[in-house]
Scaffold this active site. Structure first.
Site, short mmCIF file in Angstrom:
data_model
loop_
_atom_site.label_atom_id
_atom_site.label_comp_id
_atom_site.label_asym_id
_atom_site.label_seq_id
_atom_site.Cartn_x
_atom_site.Cartn_y
_atom_site.Cartn_z
N ARG A 46 70.14 6.09 80.18
CA ARG A 46 70.79 5.61 78.96
C ARG A 46 70.76 6.69 77.87
O ARG A 46 69.80 7.45 77.76
CB ARG A 46 70.05 4.36 78.48
CG ARG A 46 70.79 3.53 77.44
CD ARG A 46 70.12 2.18 77.28
NE ARG A 46 70.70 1.42 76.18
CZ ARG A 46 70.02 0.94 75.16
NH1 ARG A 46 68.71 1.14 75.10
NH2 ARG A 46 70.61 0.24 74.22
N LYS A 84 57.59 0.72 83.65
CA LYS A 84 58.98 0.82 84.09
C LYS A 84 59.05 1.08 85.60
O LYS A 84 58.44 2.00 86.13
CB LYS A 84 59.71 1.94 83.34
CG LYS A 84 61.20 2.01 83.66
CD LYS A 84 61.93 2.94 82.70
CE LYS A 84 63.40 3.01 83.02
NZ LYS A 84 64.15 3.83 82.03
N ARG A 112 60.39 -2.10 72.13
CA ARG A 112 59.03 -1.68 72.49
C ARG A 112 58.10 -2.87 72.39
O ARG A 112 58.22 -3.68 71.48
CB ARG A 112 58.53 -0.57 71.55
CG ARG A 112 59.33 0.71 71.58
CD ARG A 112 59.06 1.53 72.84
NE ARG A 112 59.68 2.83 72.78
CZ ARG A 112 60.92 3.09 73.15
NH1 ARG A 112 61.68 2.12 73.62
NH2 ARG A 112 61.42 4.31 73.07
#
Length: 320
Positions: free
Chosen positions: A118, A183, A318
């Site tokens: 991204r 992630k 976040r």
């Protein structure tokens, strides 16, 4: 691809995880021992963990399962499957061929030299460690109908991983998969088209399967591997086939019901649902409690002023 033919032959020879002498490798491939040594250095720069032991030769740290078109197509129907071991970007490959390939076409790679995430960030793509997959999809309803598509793709990937035995797979708005607050995978959706015409969408994903620790040192956030989420790690070819099948099914469903038909399912996977988070909007930071997504794909954030939806763009989420 011709310039990589020798290196790919060398990888296939080493993929069994056994020791092979430089002389044996050279004879099998038709090059000198000195050339083998040079190619080994290149393969190491691709992220392959190859070591050498005096008197034994070269060996991969562990056996490597290479992607195989025949094995994948034996498990799923695909309008067009391109497997390019070494490529700049699977997304770019399909974007360059929009209008030439049928909807549902897929590109797979073992190693991306210019993988991107991204906002143009680099996506680390070591050879054979992970899964780099892109799919082209023609959306006849047009570009406006593609709003929130990355959220739906996240559901398709989470469903696939869960069906193959992965535990506690979660989604992070708008385009990441998580396991234990780390992630696991990222999604990049890119689109071309004109107003009033069909949208041509390329959906890319990078999934960490067995990212080497030394490669992961270059990642600027907490990350994890599918191997950590599964008691028994599925075959990469099985994984690719199942992802292709689930993406096909989910995108067809999306064409019928739109994002509204997926909101509840997304919220069930939401990694930050009812947890304190902060949104980074340029220099501005907004803190609140995440309350899932709305029918437009906006993140619902509860603050003292109430619940406000936030749409993508330059917004970054976040955990607190």
């Amino acid at each position: 691809m011709k310039e990589h033919a020798t290196r790919l032959a060398l990888i296939r020879a080493l993929s069994d995880g056994s020791f092979h002498s430089g002389e044996t490798l050279g004879q099998a491939i038709g090059i000198s021992r000195a050339a083998i040594s040079k190619h080994i250095k290149t393969l190491q720069s691709w992220g392959l963990d190859i070591f050498r032991v005096q008197g034994k030769g070269y060996c991969l740290a562990k056996e490597l399962e290479l992607l195989d078109c025949d094995k994948i197509l034996a498990q799923v129907k695909c309008s067009h499957l391109s497997l390019l071991p070494v490529i700049d970007s699977t997304n770019q490959y399909l974007l360059d061929r929009v209008g030439q390939l049928p909807s549902g076409s897929v590109c797979l790679a073992e190693y991306q030299q210019a993988g991107r995430g991204r906002r143009g960030r680099q996506w680390l793509s070591p050879f054979g460690s992970n899964l780099y997959l892109s799919m082209y999809w023609r959306l006849d309803a047009g570009m406006a109908a593609a709003m929130g598509l990355s959220l739906v793709v996240g559901i398709a990937i989470a469903d696939t991983l869960t069906s193959l035995g992965a535990q506690s797979i979660k989604l992070k708005w708008p385009n990441d998969l998580y396991f234990q607050d780390k992630k696991l995978a990222g999604i990049l959706t890119e689109m071309t088209g004109q107003a009033g015409d069909a949208a041509h969408i390329v959906i890319g994903m990078g999934l960490n399967i067995a990212m080497p620790d030394r490669e992961g040192e270059h990642i600027d956030q907490l990350w994890t591997n599918l191997a950590d989420a599964c008691e028994i790690l599925p075959s990469r070819n099985l994984l690719a086939a199942n992802l292709i099948a689930q993406l096909q099914q989910t995108l067809l469903e999306y064409e019928q019901v739109g994002l509204a038909g997926f909101v509840e399912r997304w919220n069930e996977y939401d990694n930050f649902l009812n947890r304190p988070v902060k949104l980074l909007i340029g220099e501005r930071v907004v803190e609140g409690i995440a309350r899932g997504i709305d029918k437009q794909g906006g993140l619902l954030l509860e603050t003292e002023q109430g619940v406000t939806p936030y749409i993508g763009g330059e917004i970054s989420l976040r955990g607190c």
